[in-house]
Motif scaffolding. Structure first.
Motif, PDB file in Angstrom:
ATOM      1  N   TRP A  70       0.866  -1.275  -0.011  1.00  0.00           N
ATOM      2  CA  TRP A  70      -0.021  -0.059   0.146  1.00  0.00           C
ATOM      3  C   TRP A  70       0.805   1.319   0.133  1.00  0.00           C
ATOM      4  CZ3 TRP A  70      -5.201   0.674  -0.905  1.00  0.00           C
ATOM      5  CH2 TRP A  70      -5.733   1.579  -0.786  1.00  0.00           C
ATOM      6  N   ARG A  71       1.853   1.128   0.871  1.00  0.00           N
ATOM      7  CA  ARG A  71       2.900   2.390   0.865  1.00  0.00           C
ATOM      8  C   ARG A  71       3.438   2.661  -0.499  1.00  0.00           C
ATOM      9  NH1 ARG A  71       5.598   4.521   5.364  1.00  0.00           N
ATOM     10  NH2 ARG A  71       4.396   4.676   7.187  1.00  0.00           N
ATOM     11  N   ALA A  72       3.791   1.466  -0.987  1.00  0.00           N
ATOM     12  CA  ALA A  72       4.502   1.479  -2.318  1.00  0.00           C
ATOM     13  C   ALA A  72       3.599   1.712  -3.434  1.00  0.00           C
ATOM     14  CB  ALA A  72       5.434   0.261  -2.686  1.00  0.00           C
ATOM     15  N   HIS A  73       2.300   2.122  -3.260  1.00  0.00           N
ATOM     16  CA  HIS A  73       1.305   2.382  -4.144  1.00  0.00           C
ATOM     17  C   HIS A  73       0.879   1.200  -5.181  1.00  0.00           C
ATOM     18  CE1 HIS A  73       1.586   6.607  -2.806  1.00  0.00           C
ATOM     19  NE2 HIS A  73       3.052   6.606  -2.992  1.00  0.00           N
ATOM     20  N   VAL A  74       1.192   0.308  -4.602  1.00  0.00           N
ATOM     21  CA  VAL A  74       0.673  -1.089  -5.250  1.00  0.00           C
ATOM     22  C   VAL A  74      -0.540  -1.454  -4.563  1.00  0.00           C
ATOM     23  CG1 VAL A  74       1.379  -3.425  -5.977  1.00  0.00           C
ATOM     24  CG2 VAL A  74       2.890  -1.813  -5.722  1.00  0.00           C
ATOM     25  N   LYS A  75      -1.769  -1.542  -5.392  1.00  0.00           N
ATOM     26  CA  LYS A  75      -2.947  -1.709  -4.733  1.00  0.00           C
ATOM     27  C   LYS A  75      -3.695  -2.904  -5.049  1.00  0.00           C
ATOM     28  CE  LYS A  75      -2.978   2.683  -2.996  1.00  0.00           C
ATOM     29  NZ  LYS A  75      -1.692   3.035  -2.690  1.00  0.00           N
ATOM     30  N   ARG A  76      -2.766  -3.850  -5.180  1.00  0.00           N
ATOM     31  CA  ARG A  76      -3.612  -5.426  -5.317  1.00  0.00           C
ATOM     32  C   ARG A  76      -2.476  -6.273  -4.764  1.00  0.00           C
ATOM     33  NH1 ARG A  76      -0.130  -3.821  -9.190  1.00  0.00           N
ATOM     34  NH2 ARG A  76       0.787  -5.335 -10.512  1.00  0.00           N
ATOM     35  N   VAL A  77      -3.076  -7.380  -4.268  1.00  0.00           N
ATOM     36  CA  VAL A  77      -2.269  -8.422  -3.560  1.00  0.00           C
ATOM     37  C   VAL A  77      -3.059  -9.693  -3.730  1.00  0.00           C
ATOM     38  CG1 VAL A  77      -3.420  -8.071  -1.391  1.00  0.00           C
ATOM     39  CG2 VAL A  77      -1.062  -9.099  -1.298  1.00  0.00           C
ATOM     40  N   PRO A  78      -2.519 -10.603  -4.154  1.00  0.00           N
ATOM     41  CA  PRO A  78      -2.905 -12.086  -4.109  1.00  0.00           C
ATOM     42  C   PRO A  78      -3.123 -12.607  -2.945  1.00  0.00           C
ATOM     43  CG  PRO A  78      -0.569 -12.107  -4.695  1.00  0.00           C
ATOM     44  CD  PRO A  78      -0.939 -10.907  -4.464  1.00  0.00           C
ATOM     45  N   VAL A  79      -4.334 -13.380  -2.895  1.00  0.00           N
ATOM     46  CA  VAL A  79      -4.988 -14.016  -1.546  1.00  0.00           C
ATOM     47  C   VAL A  79      -4.912 -15.524  -1.779  1.00  0.00           C
ATOM     48  CG1 VAL A  79      -5.755 -11.837  -0.832  1.00  0.00           C
ATOM     49  CG2 VAL A  79      -7.431 -13.461  -1.935  1.00  0.00           C
ATOM     50  N   VAL A  80      -5.099 -15.956  -0.712  1.00  0.00           N
ATOM     51  CA  VAL A  80      -5.323 -17.530  -0.617  1.00  0.00           C
ATOM     52  C   VAL A  80      -6.524 -17.639   0.534  1.00  0.00           C
ATOM     53  CG1 VAL A  80      -3.675 -18.138   0.770  1.00  0.00           C
ATOM     54  CG2 VAL A  80      -4.432 -19.863  -0.793  1.00  0.00           C
ATOM     55  N   VAL A  81      -7.536 -18.317   0.355  1.00  0.00           N
ATOM     56  CA  VAL A  81      -8.573 -18.441   1.199  1.00  0.00           C
ATOM     57  C   VAL A  81      -8.054 -19.427   2.373  1.00  0.00           C
ATOM     58  CG1 VAL A  81     -11.014 -18.885   1.675  1.00  0.00           C
ATOM     59  CG2 VAL A  81     -10.418 -17.529  -0.233  1.00  0.00           C
ATOM     60  N   VAL A  82      -7.972 -19.417   3.396  1.00  0.00           N
ATOM     61  CA  VAL A  82      -7.640 -20.517   4.279  1.00  0.00           C
ATOM     62  C   VAL A  82      -9.040 -20.996   4.919  1.00  0.00           C
ATOM     63  CG1 VAL A  82      -6.779 -21.052   6.561  1.00  0.00           C
ATOM     64  CG2 VAL A  82      -5.455 -19.476   4.757  1.00  0.00           C
ATOM     65  N   LYS A  83      -9.993 -20.348   5.290  1.00  0.00           N
ATOM     66  CA  LYS A  83     -11.093 -20.722   5.932  1.00  0.00           C
ATOM     67  C   LYS A  83     -12.409 -19.734   5.599  1.00  0.00           C
ATOM     68  CE  LYS A  83     -12.188 -23.986   9.016  1.00  0.00           C
ATOM     69  NZ  LYS A  83     -12.285 -25.403   8.640  1.00  0.00           N
ATOM     70  N   ASP A  84     -13.593 -20.181   5.663  1.00  0.00           N
ATOM     71  CA  ASP A  84     -14.731 -19.480   5.535  1.00  0.00           C
ATOM     72  C   ASP A  84     -15.489 -19.598   6.836  1.00  0.00           C
ATOM     73  OD1 ASP A  84     -16.869 -17.934   4.920  1.00  0.00           O
ATOM     74  OD2 ASP A  84     -17.746 -19.512   3.557  1.00  0.00           O
ATOM     75  N   LEU A  85     -15.094 -18.491   7.813  1.00  0.00           N
ATOM     76  CA  LEU A  85     -16.155 -18.563   8.714  1.00  0.00           C
ATOM     77  C   LEU A  85     -17.192 -17.340   8.936  1.00  0.00           C
ATOM     78  CD1 LEU A  85     -12.751 -18.578  11.396  1.00  0.00           C
ATOM     79  CD2 LEU A  85     -14.481 -20.589  10.486  1.00  0.00           C
ATOM     80  N   SER A  86     -17.902 -17.221   7.615  1.00  0.00           N
ATOM     81  CA  SER A  86     -18.648 -15.903   7.460  1.00  0.00           C
ATOM     82  C   SER A  86     -20.175 -16.298   8.204  1.00  0.00           C
ATOM     83  CB  SER A  86     -18.891 -15.743   6.102  1.00  0.00           C
ATOM     84  OG  SER A  86     -19.601 -17.066   5.252  1.00  0.00           O
ATOM     85  N   ALA A  87     -20.436 -17.857   8.248  1.00  0.00           N
ATOM     86  CA  ALA A  87     -21.557 -17.920   9.073  1.00  0.00           C
ATOM     87  C   ALA A  87     -21.390 -17.639  10.669  1.00  0.00           C
ATOM     88  CB  ALA A  87     -21.872 -19.326   8.819  1.00  0.00           C
ATOM     89  N   TYR A  88     -20.165 -17.512  11.151  1.00  0.00           N
ATOM     90  CA  TYR A  88     -20.029 -17.472  12.636  1.00  0.00           C
ATOM     91  C   TYR A  88     -20.816 -16.149  12.848  1.00  0.00           C
ATOM     92  CZ  TYR A  88     -17.107 -21.558  12.855  1.00  0.00           C
ATOM     93  OH  TYR A  88     -16.529 -22.856  12.596  1.00  0.00           O
ATOM     94  N   SER A  89     -20.921 -15.945  14.330  1.00  0.00           N
ATOM     95  CA  SER A  89     -21.188 -14.745  15.211  1.00  0.00           C
ATOM     96  C   SER A  89     -20.072 -14.219  15.317  1.00  0.00           C
ATOM     97  CB  SER A  89     -21.911 -15.072  16.367  1.00  0.00           C
ATOM     98  OG  SER A  89     -20.967 -15.499  17.348  1.00  0.00           O
ATOM     99  N   THR A  90     -19.549 -12.782  15.620  1.00  0.00           N
ATOM    100  CA  THR A  90     -18.666 -11.957  15.649  1.00  0.00           C
ATOM    101  C   THR A  90     -17.874 -12.615  17.060  1.00  0.00           C
ATOM    102  OG1 THR A  90     -19.683  -9.943  14.999  1.00  0.00           O
ATOM    103  CG2 THR A  90     -17.584  -9.880  16.269  1.00  0.00           C
ATOM    104  N   ASN A  91     -18.529 -13.192  18.013  1.00  0.00           N
ATOM    105  CA  ASN A  91     -17.821 -13.658  19.083  1.00  0.00           C
ATOM    106  C   ASN A  91     -17.261 -15.102  18.711  1.00  0.00           C
ATOM    107  OD1 ASN A  91     -18.306 -11.511  20.705  1.00  0.00           O
ATOM    108  ND2 ASN A  91     -20.147 -12.404  21.679  1.00  0.00           N
TER     109      ASN A  91
END
Length: 179
Positions: A70-91
């Protein structure tokens, strides 16, 4: 798992601090790269993410890389999804993150704080100079790189208990060199 790839500025951190010195050094290195060299350097640092409540993506490693890009003005980064916890409550989400050592809810003084204090972006994290020191000591051969998550923070906590905070670059450099 067919979740959409997140935009760079949607990826949330899972820690409160980073070593700003380390981020600046990485940003300077990225800023010197162009074209294929830059693409290869970025491709070499996949940011592992976990999807949380509301399908918010959280980085679980490479926060320094994200902040440096971000500091170097590169506004992309490759990601790898490790886990989907989107159905979980915040706690449930934060408990699972912490139990897997994917989150680090400690400030630059080594004090635990509530997860609600985690910043929105990796480039907004609080500076922990001893986190930078732990990375430099590792890079100088003081301890080996490990796949154990958050190990550099444990070294920073050790230094926090045994060394005074470096007051300037010379003190930082002298503490990070092999004696």
């Amino acid at each position: 798992m067919l979740l959409r790839a997140p935009a760079f500025n949607q990826i949330r951190p899972s820690q409160l601090t980073h070593g700003l010195r380390e981020v600046r050094e990485k940003a300077e290195a990225y800023a010197k790269l162009e074209g294929h060299e830059l693409e290869m350097a970025i491709a070499d640092k996949l940011v592992p993410i976990v999807y949380g409540p509301g399908e918010a993506p959280f980085a679980i490693d490479h926060h320094h890389v994200a902040a440096a890009l971000w500091r170097a003005h590169v506004k992309r980064v490759p990601v790898v999804v490790v886990k989907d916890l989107s159905a979980y409550s915040t706690n449930e989400f934060w408990l699972t993150m912490e139990n897997n050592r994917w989150a680090y809810p400690y400030n630059a003084l080594g004090k635990r704080v509530p997860f609600c204090e985690v910043r929105e972006f990796s480039w907004e994290l609080e500076d922990d100079p001893l986190r930078s020191l732990s990375a430099r000591v590792r890079d100088e051969g003081g301890y080996g790189k490990t796949s154990v998550p958050l190990e550099e923070f444990r070294w920073a906590d050790f230094f926090r208990q045994t060394l005074p905070l470096p007051k300037n670059d010379a003190e930082f450099d002298s503490r990070s060199r092999k004696q």
